[in-house]
Design a protein around this motif. Structure first.
Motif, PDB file in Angstrom:
ATOM      1  N   ARG A  99      62.105 -27.866 108.002  1.00  0.00           N
ATOM      2  CA  ARG A  99      63.069 -28.312 106.998  1.00  0.00           C
ATOM      3  C   ARG A  99      63.695 -29.655 107.375  1.00  0.00           C
ATOM      4  O   ARG A  99      63.839 -30.539 106.530  1.00  0.00           O
ATOM      5  CB  ARG A  99      64.134 -27.233 106.768  1.00  0.00           C
ATOM      6  CG  ARG A  99      65.089 -27.535 105.625  1.00  0.00           C
ATOM      7  CD  ARG A  99      65.755 -26.297 105.067  1.00  0.00           C
ATOM      8  NE  ARG A  99      64.831 -25.511 104.263  1.00  0.00           N
ATOM      9  CZ  ARG A  99      64.537 -25.766 102.981  1.00  0.00           C
ATOM     10  NH1 ARG A  99      65.098 -26.776 102.361  1.00  0.00           N
ATOM     11  NH2 ARG A  99      63.697 -24.998 102.323  1.00  0.00           N
ATOM     12  N   GLU A 100      64.027 -29.816 108.660  1.00  0.00           N
ATOM     13  CA  GLU A 100      64.620 -31.092 109.097  1.00  0.00           C
ATOM     14  C   GLU A 100      63.633 -32.240 108.894  1.00  0.00           C
ATOM     15  O   GLU A 100      64.011 -33.340 108.475  1.00  0.00           O
ATOM     16  CB  GLU A 100      65.034 -31.009 110.571  1.00  0.00           C
ATOM     17  CG  GLU A 100      66.275 -30.142 110.771  1.00  0.00           C
ATOM     18  CD  GLU A 100      66.638 -29.948 112.238  1.00  0.00           C
ATOM     19  OE1 GLU A 100      67.684 -29.347 112.503  1.00  0.00           O
ATOM     20  OE2 GLU A 100      65.867 -30.401 113.119  1.00  0.00           O
ATOM     21  N   GLU A 103      63.470 -33.083 105.297  1.00  0.00           N
ATOM     22  CA  GLU A 103      64.650 -33.822 104.855  1.00  0.00           C
ATOM     23  C   GLU A 103      64.440 -35.317 105.086  1.00  0.00           C
ATOM     24  O   GLU A 103      64.828 -36.153 104.261  1.00  0.00           O
ATOM     25  CB  GLU A 103      65.915 -33.358 105.599  1.00  0.00           C
ATOM     26  CG  GLU A 103      66.424 -31.965 105.201  1.00  0.00           C
ATOM     27  CD  GLU A 103      66.861 -31.854 103.740  1.00  0.00           C
ATOM     28  OE1 GLU A 103      67.269 -32.881 103.162  1.00  0.00           O
ATOM     29  OE2 GLU A 103      66.776 -30.740 103.187  1.00  0.00           O
ATOM     30  N   TRP A 106      62.058 -36.535 102.536  1.00  0.00           N
ATOM     31  CA  TRP A 106      62.741 -36.704 101.255  1.00  0.00           C
ATOM     32  C   TRP A 106      63.455 -38.057 101.172  1.00  0.00           C
ATOM     33  O   TRP A 106      63.329 -38.782 100.193  1.00  0.00           O
ATOM     34  CB  TRP A 106      63.727 -35.550 101.010  1.00  0.00           C
ATOM     35  CG  TRP A 106      64.457 -35.693  99.710  1.00  0.00           C
ATOM     36  CD1 TRP A 106      65.767 -35.992  99.529  1.00  0.00           C
ATOM     37  CD2 TRP A 106      63.894 -35.575  98.391  1.00  0.00           C
ATOM     38  NE1 TRP A 106      66.076 -36.067  98.201  1.00  0.00           N
ATOM     39  CE2 TRP A 106      64.939 -35.817  97.477  1.00  0.00           C
ATOM     40  CE3 TRP A 106      62.613 -35.288  97.900  1.00  0.00           C
ATOM     41  CZ2 TRP A 106      64.750 -35.774  96.099  1.00  0.00           C
ATOM     42  CZ3 TRP A 106      62.421 -35.253  96.532  1.00  0.00           C
ATOM     43  CH2 TRP A 106      63.481 -35.491  95.643  1.00  0.00           C
ATOM     44  N   SER A 107      64.196 -38.407 102.254  1.00  0.00           N
ATOM     45  CA  SER A 107      64.929 -39.680 102.252  1.00  0.00           C
ATOM     46  C   SER A 107      63.985 -40.875 102.119  1.00  0.00           C
ATOM     47  O   SER A 107      64.326 -41.875 101.501  1.00  0.00           O
ATOM     48  CB  SER A 107      65.728 -39.848 103.547  1.00  0.00           C
ATOM     49  OG  SER A 107      66.651 -38.801 103.686  1.00  0.00           O
ATOM     50  N   ARG A 109      60.835 -40.768 100.834  1.00  0.00           N
ATOM     51  CA  ARG A 109      59.681 -40.254 100.099  1.00  0.00           C
ATOM     52  C   ARG A 109      58.787 -41.325  99.500  1.00  0.00           C
ATOM     53  O   ARG A 109      57.610 -41.109  99.291  1.00  0.00           O
ATOM     54  CB  ARG A 109      60.119 -39.257  99.021  1.00  0.00           C
ATOM     55  CG  ARG A 109      61.124 -39.796  97.999  1.00  0.00           C
ATOM     56  CD  ARG A 109      61.724 -38.611  97.236  1.00  0.00           C
ATOM     57  NE  ARG A 109      62.746 -38.977  96.272  1.00  0.00           N
ATOM     58  CZ  ARG A 109      64.028 -39.221  96.558  1.00  0.00           C
ATOM     59  NH1 ARG A 109      64.447 -39.157  97.807  1.00  0.00           N
ATOM     60  NH2 ARG A 109      64.885 -39.518  95.606  1.00  0.00           N
ATOM     61  N   LYS A 189      63.779 -32.588  93.776  1.00  0.00           N
ATOM     62  CA  LYS A 189      64.016 -31.711  94.922  1.00  0.00           C
ATOM     63  C   LYS A 189      63.091 -30.490  94.895  1.00  0.00           C
ATOM     64  O   LYS A 189      62.678 -29.984  95.930  1.00  0.00           O
ATOM     65  CB  LYS A 189      65.496 -31.269  94.964  1.00  0.00           C
ATOM     66  CG  LYS A 189      66.378 -32.236  95.743  1.00  0.00           C
ATOM     67  CD  LYS A 189      66.344 -31.958  97.256  1.00  0.00           C
ATOM     68  CE  LYS A 189      67.291 -32.903  98.001  1.00  0.00           C
ATOM     69  NZ  LYS A 189      67.270 -32.668  99.469  1.00  0.00           N
ATOM     70  N   LEU A 192      60.053 -31.173  96.731  1.00  0.00           N
ATOM     71  CA  LEU A 192      60.233 -31.090  98.182  1.00  0.00           C
ATOM     72  C   LEU A 192      60.066 -29.636  98.623  1.00  0.00           C
ATOM     73  O   LEU A 192      59.376 -29.336  99.601  1.00  0.00           O
ATOM     74  CB  LEU A 192      61.617 -31.604  98.574  1.00  0.00           C
ATOM     75  CG  LEU A 192      61.886 -31.634 100.085  1.00  0.00           C
ATOM     76  CD1 LEU A 192      61.149 -32.787 100.752  1.00  0.00           C
ATOM     77  CD2 LEU A 192      63.378 -31.747 100.383  1.00  0.00           C
ATOM     78  N   GLU A 193      60.684 -28.730  97.872  1.00  0.00           N
ATOM     79  CA  GLU A 193      60.550 -27.292  98.193  1.00  0.00           C
ATOM     80  C   GLU A 193      59.089 -26.872  98.090  1.00  0.00           C
ATOM     81  O   GLU A 193      58.598 -26.080  98.890  1.00  0.00           O
ATOM     82  CB  GLU A 193      61.421 -26.446  97.251  1.00  0.00           C
ATOM     83  CG  GLU A 193      62.927 -26.683  97.400  1.00  0.00           C
ATOM     84  CD  GLU A 193      63.446 -26.408  98.810  1.00  0.00           C
ATOM     85  OE1 GLU A 193      62.941 -25.488  99.480  1.00  0.00           O
ATOM     86  OE2 GLU A 193      64.370 -27.152  99.248  1.00  0.00           O
TER      87      GLU A 193
END
Lengths: 222, 222
Positions: A99-100, A103, A106-107, A109, A189, A192-193
């Motif tokens: 998950r980290e 994250e 995501w930032s 991406r 989001k 991302l999941e």
């Protein structure tokens, strides 16, 4: 162009650093929204509220902005790798790590989504991507080793090697896949999941009944 | 330029088609060896033993050659999709399908290896790649359904969807992964086997004991 240069080092210390950071933040935002190919330095300067000459004082080219953003991405991966608690057999340690890591994905991406055109325009990134990939692989292999020793995953050495390679392929190219093969350009989001789920699904068939019990218990408490 | 044009339709029928085919074969060979970015139309003409003006009679640009090669790739995928014996629960049906598909990948491996720069220069390929991806997915899903009904794989619907997406990601991007993240630029047959193994390894943890027995029996007879 003269007034693009801050008058003194002192002035630069007061104003320069924050302008530079603002330019990077604005560039990241626009690159994320439209992709580096569709953003001009004029648009970045405009969105940051400065004139283009002033932008050139900080960044000679758009490419320079891309590379500075890549530096920050790399630094975040480094921080992830340096954080402790990797030395665990707890399946939660892997889930947290994943998950980290996502994250960070995501930032940054746009780096994943526009991977193809970025490498075409900045081939020097290949070497750095290769290094990041190699360094990320080690802690995941260590985690897997701990989980296997604790009876949480049942996997042979050969299967583990194949699994780790697939983890890197899916982790890196799921965004390009969504773009090219599924037509998803604007990542939400939920995507991302989806990415986290796709990577997780590579591991789940190897989980032992013990690990599944643990996961069910976790799910019951949340 | 005058003599670049075959004198008559009859002459073209005798010589033209074969010159065109030879140009395509030579272009595919050079693209495979060096990548389209590092091959010029002059080099293609030279390797085909014709003058450059003659090449332009057949193909206005290098891009046109890339697109004709993509047409052929697409036609081979179509033939694979039209071939019968997909209606089987036999794990061999999947193994055969996978191998035939990877034989096509091998012939056109530059399309996979240089995927990134190709899409950057020919964005119109996105639509066609999306269509191929969607059409290839259906028969694999059908095969999986048959295998599940026959008790050869144990997988939930949700796991199957995640698996199929990972199959496309690994199938499409393993070559780029080997290039960018492992530094493999010149693909050898051993890499093709590696790719097949990586895709197969996505399925194997879902095989039932019945399927494993069958596979062991197969392995024993070869």
């Amino acid at each position: 162009m003269r007034d693009a240069e801050p008058a003194s080092k002192a002035k630069r210390a007061r104003h320069g650093v924050s302008t530079r950071d603002r330019l990077i933040a604005v560039a990241l935002k626009l690159f994320t929204e439209r992709g580096p190919d569709r953003v001009t330095t004029a648009q970045i300067a405009d969105a940051a509220g400065i004139n283009e000459g002033n932008l050139y004082y900080y960044f000679k080219t758009k490419q320079a902005l891309v590379l500075v953003i890549f530096d920050r991405f790399e630094a975040e991966v480094d921080r992830l790798l340096e954080s402790p608690r990797r030395d665990s057999a707890d399946p939660a340690a892997y889930a947290t790590f994943l998950r980290e890591w996502f994250e960070i994905v995501w930032s940054y991406r746009f780096l994943y989504r526009d991977f193809m055109s970025l490498l075409a325009t900045a081939p020097e990134l290949r070497r750095r991507i290769r290094a990041i990939s190699a360094r990320l692989r080690a802690p995941v292999k260590t985690l897997m080793g701990h989980m296997r020793a604790a009876g949480l995953i049942a996997i042979s050495d050969e299967e583990l090697d194949a699994l780790l390679a697939n983890v890197w392929i899916v982790s890196t190219y799921w965004v390009v896949y969504l773009d090219v093969q599924e037509g998803v350009r604007a990542l939400k989001k939920a995507h991302l999941e989806w990415g986290i789920k796709q990577v997780s699904s590579l591991f789940t068939p190897y989980l032992t009944p013990l690990a599944r019990e643990w996961l069910d218990a976790q799910a019951a408490t949340t």
